[in-house]
Design a protein around this motif. Structure first.
Motif, PDB file in Angstrom:
ATOM      1  N   MET A  85       0.853  -1.202   0.000  1.00  0.00           N
ATOM      2  CA  MET A  85       0.000   0.000   0.000  1.00  0.00           C
ATOM      3  C   MET A  85       0.882   1.243   0.000  1.00  0.00           C
ATOM      4  SD  MET A  85      -2.824   1.186   2.844  1.00  0.00           S
ATOM      5  CE  MET A  85      -3.858  -0.258   2.569  1.00  0.00           C
ATOM      6  N   CYS A  86       0.589   2.189  -0.860  1.00  0.00           N
ATOM      7  CA  CYS A  86       1.410   3.393  -0.911  1.00  0.00           C
ATOM      8  C   CYS A  86       1.109   4.285   0.279  1.00  0.00           C
ATOM      9  CB  CYS A  86       1.182   4.144  -2.213  1.00  0.00           C
ATOM     10  SG  CYS A  86      -0.451   4.882  -2.358  1.00  0.00           S
ATOM     11  N   ALA A  87       2.065   5.160   0.606  1.00  0.00           N
ATOM     12  CA  ALA A  87       1.931   5.998   1.795  1.00  0.00           C
ATOM     13  C   ALA A  87       0.692   6.870   1.728  1.00  0.00           C
ATOM     14  CB  ALA A  87       3.180   6.869   1.964  1.00  0.00           C
ATOM     15  N   ALA A  88       0.325   7.325   0.512  1.00  0.00           N
ATOM     16  CA  ALA A  88      -0.808   8.234   0.382  1.00  0.00           C
ATOM     17  C   ALA A  88      -2.121   7.567   0.753  1.00  0.00           C
ATOM     18  CB  ALA A  88      -0.880   8.760  -1.051  1.00  0.00           C
ATOM     19  N   MET A  89      -2.167   6.215   0.710  1.00  0.00           N
ATOM     20  CA  MET A  89      -3.403   5.494   0.998  1.00  0.00           C
ATOM     21  C   MET A  89      -3.451   4.986   2.427  1.00  0.00           C
ATOM     22  SD  MET A  89      -3.837   3.353  -2.565  1.00  0.00           S
ATOM     23  CE  MET A  89      -5.340   2.571  -1.989  1.00  0.00           C
ATOM     24  N   GLU A  90      -2.336   5.019   3.128  1.00  0.00           N
ATOM     25  CA  GLU A  90      -2.305   4.527   4.494  1.00  0.00           C
ATOM     26  C   GLU A  90      -2.981   5.512   5.439  1.00  0.00           C
ATOM     27  OE1 GLU A  90       1.414   3.244   6.003  1.00  0.00           O
ATOM     28  OE2 GLU A  90       2.084   2.435   4.093  1.00  0.00           O
ATOM     29  N   LYS A  91      -3.497   4.964   6.546  1.00  0.00           N
ATOM     30  CA  LYS A  91      -4.006   5.820   7.609  1.00  0.00           C
ATOM     31  C   LYS A  91      -2.834   6.588   8.205  1.00  0.00           C
ATOM     32  CE  LYS A  91      -8.402   4.731   7.700  1.00  0.00           C
ATOM     33  NZ  LYS A  91      -9.462   5.750   7.455  1.00  0.00           N
ATOM     34  N   ARG A  92      -3.067   7.885   8.426  1.00  0.00           N
ATOM     35  CA  ARG A  92      -1.971   8.728   8.860  1.00  0.00           C
ATOM     36  C   ARG A  92      -2.411   9.667   9.966  1.00  0.00           C
ATOM     37  NH1 ARG A  92      -1.122  12.225   4.145  1.00  0.00           N
ATOM     38  NH2 ARG A  92      -3.328  11.804   3.866  1.00  0.00           N
ATOM     39  N   ILE A  93      -1.444  10.140  10.713  1.00  0.00           N
ATOM     40  CA  ILE A  93      -1.630  11.222  11.670  1.00  0.00           C
ATOM     41  C   ILE A  93      -0.823  12.399  11.157  1.00  0.00           C
ATOM     42  CG2 ILE A  93      -1.303  11.969  14.052  1.00  0.00           C
ATOM     43  CD1 ILE A  93      -1.285   8.906  14.725  1.00  0.00           C
ATOM     44  N   ILE A  94      -1.436  13.577  11.144  1.00  0.00           N
ATOM     45  CA  ILE A  94      -0.730  14.793  10.759  1.00  0.00           C
ATOM     46  C   ILE A  94      -0.424  15.578  12.035  1.00  0.00           C
ATOM     47  CG2 ILE A  94      -0.780  16.891   9.389  1.00  0.00           C
ATOM     48  CD1 ILE A  94      -0.832  14.325   7.738  1.00  0.00           C
ATOM     49  N   VAL A  95       0.818  15.996  12.169  1.00  0.00           N
ATOM     50  CA  VAL A  95       1.299  16.668  13.373  1.00  0.00           C
ATOM     51  C   VAL A  95       1.856  18.034  12.991  1.00  0.00           C
ATOM     52  CG1 VAL A  95       2.899  16.539  15.321  1.00  0.00           C
ATOM     53  CG2 VAL A  95       1.882  14.451  14.407  1.00  0.00           C
ATOM     54  N   SER A  96       1.520  19.051  13.782  1.00  0.00           N
ATOM     55  CA  SER A  96       2.089  20.386  13.592  1.00  0.00           C
ATOM     56  C   SER A  96       2.973  20.732  14.784  1.00  0.00           C
ATOM     57  CB  SER A  96       0.977  21.428  13.458  1.00  0.00           C
ATOM     58  OG  SER A  96       0.225  21.512  14.655  1.00  0.00           O
ATOM     59  N   GLY A  97       3.954  21.576  14.532  1.00  0.00           N
ATOM     60  CA  GLY A  97       4.855  22.007  15.603  1.00  0.00           C
ATOM     61  C   GLY A  97       6.289  22.040  15.113  1.00  0.00           C
ATOM     62  N   GLY A  98       7.125  22.777  15.817  1.00  0.00           N
ATOM     63  CA  GLY A  98       8.518  22.887  15.401  1.00  0.00           C
ATOM     64  C   GLY A  98       8.662  23.565  14.057  1.00  0.00           C
TER      65      GLY A  98
END
Length: 282
Positions: free
Chosen positions: A1-14
Motif C-alpha cells: 500500500m502506498c503511503a498516500a493510501m495509508e491511515k496517517r496522523i498529521i502533526v504540527s509544531g517545530g
C-alpha cells in the motif's frame, strides 16, 4: 500500500507539518511551515493555523502541499470544519471571538464574541450547535453553527478548558479553586452533575458511549452521565488533544509539545515525536 493510501496522523509544531504512518508510527512527508499550530482536516483538505502572520493555510491532505492562504485572526487556538465542509471555524483566543470562514475561498462569513481567552471548540452530531470553552469568563457558550448566534451561556465553576457535546448533553472541563479539575455535565433536560478530578484540566474526547477526560498526568474514563469514574490511568503530560487511531490512543501533550501513543487496553505510553503542538487523524 502506498503511503498516500495509508491511515496517517498529521502533526504540527517545530515550524513544520509532518505525517506519521499509523501502521508502524513511522515518519512520512514533512514541510516547513513557520508557527504551525492548530489543525483540522476533512476529506482531502487539511487546515493549519500559524502564529506567524495570524494566517490559516489550506493544504492537500494527501501531498501536504499548500493550496490556499486565508486571513485568520489573533491567537487561533482551535479549528473545526462544518459537517457539510463549507465553513471553517477558527477560535481566536487573543481576540475572544469565533470566526467562520468559507472553507473554499477563505472569505469571512460571520464572527461573534465568545468568552475571555476561549480555549476549545466542539460540535454536536447534527452539526447545528457549537460549544465553546469560554476560558476565563467561567462559561461554556453554545452557538448556532449556521449563524453564530448565542443560544445559551452555561455558568461553570471555574475557567473552562475543554468541551464536548453528545445527544444534547454538554460536558465541560474546568479549573477549580484547588487548582485541580471539575467535570461539569449538563443534560439536555438541564440536570447538572459535577465530578472532581485530580490534576489541572487538559481536554475531553468522546469514546463510544463513554467520555475521556485528560488532566495533568491522569486520563479518566467516565460514564456517559458524567457521574462516575470507570477507570483512571497515568497520562504522559497534559493532553490538549486525544485521538483514537488504529487501536491506539494518541495524546498530544500541550506542556511538553510531544505526541505519545498507548494501546487502548494496556501498555505504556510511547513517545512518537517531539515538537507536537496539535495532531489530527486522516
Amino acid at each position: 500500500m502506498c503511503a498516500a493510501m495509508e491511515k496517517r496522523i498529521i502533526v504540527s509544531g517545530g515550524d513544520e507539518i509532518r505525517e506519521i504512518l499509523l501502521a508502524g508510527l513511522t515518519p512520512g512527508r514533512r514541510i516547513r511551515m513557520e508557527g504551525a499550530g492548530a489543525l483540522c482536516a476533512a476529506g482531502d483538505q487539511l487546515f493549519c493555523a500559524c502564529d506567524w502572520g495570524d494566517v490559516i493555510w489550506r493544504l492537500s491532505a494527501q501531498m501536504l502541499v499548500p493550496t490556499a492562504l486565508f486571513a485568520g485572526g489573533p491567537g487561533v487556538c482551535d479549528l473545526m470544519i462544518s459537517r457539510d465542509r463549507q465553513r471553517l471555524y477558527a477560535l481566536c483566543g487573543d481576540a475572544d471571538s469565533l470566526l467562520a470562514l468559507s472553507a473554499a475561498s477563505g472569505a469571512p462569513m460571520m464572527v461573534n464574541r465568545v468568552g475571555v481567552n476561549p480555549r476549545a471548540l466542539a460540535m454536536d452530531e447534527t452539526g447545528d450547535v457549537i460549544a465553546v470553552a469560554g476560558g476565563e469568563c467561567g462559561q461554556t457558550v453554545l452557538l448556532c453553527a449556521h449563524t453564530l448566534n448565542v443560544l445559551r451561556q452555561l455558568p461553570m465553576p471555574g475557567m473552562v478548558y475543554a468541551v464536548a457535546l453528545r445527544g444534547g448533553t454538554v460536558y465541560s472541563l474546568c479549573l477549580n479553586e484547588a487548582l485541580a479539575s471539575t467535570l461539569t455535565t449538563v443534560s439536555s433536560g438541564g440536570i447538572r452533575q459535577t465530578l472532581s478530578l485530580a490534576g489541572m484540566p487538559g481536554t475531553l474526547s468522546l469514546c463510544g458511549e463513554k467520555l475521556l477526560a485528560a488532566t495533568h498526568e491522569h486520563l479518566y474514563t467516565i460514564s456517559a452521565d458524567g457521574t462516575r469514574v470507570l477507570n483512571v490511568r497515568d497520562a504522559a503530560g497534559r493532553a490538549q488533544r486525544l485521538l483514537h487511531a488504529g487501536g491506539r490512543l494518541m495524546l498530544c501533550d500541550g506542556l511538553g509539545e510531544a505526541l505519545f501513543a498507548l494501546g487502548m487496553t494496556s501498555g505504556r505510553w510511547r513517545l512518537v515525536c517531539e515538537h507536537a503542538r496539535d495532531a489530527v487523524m486522516l
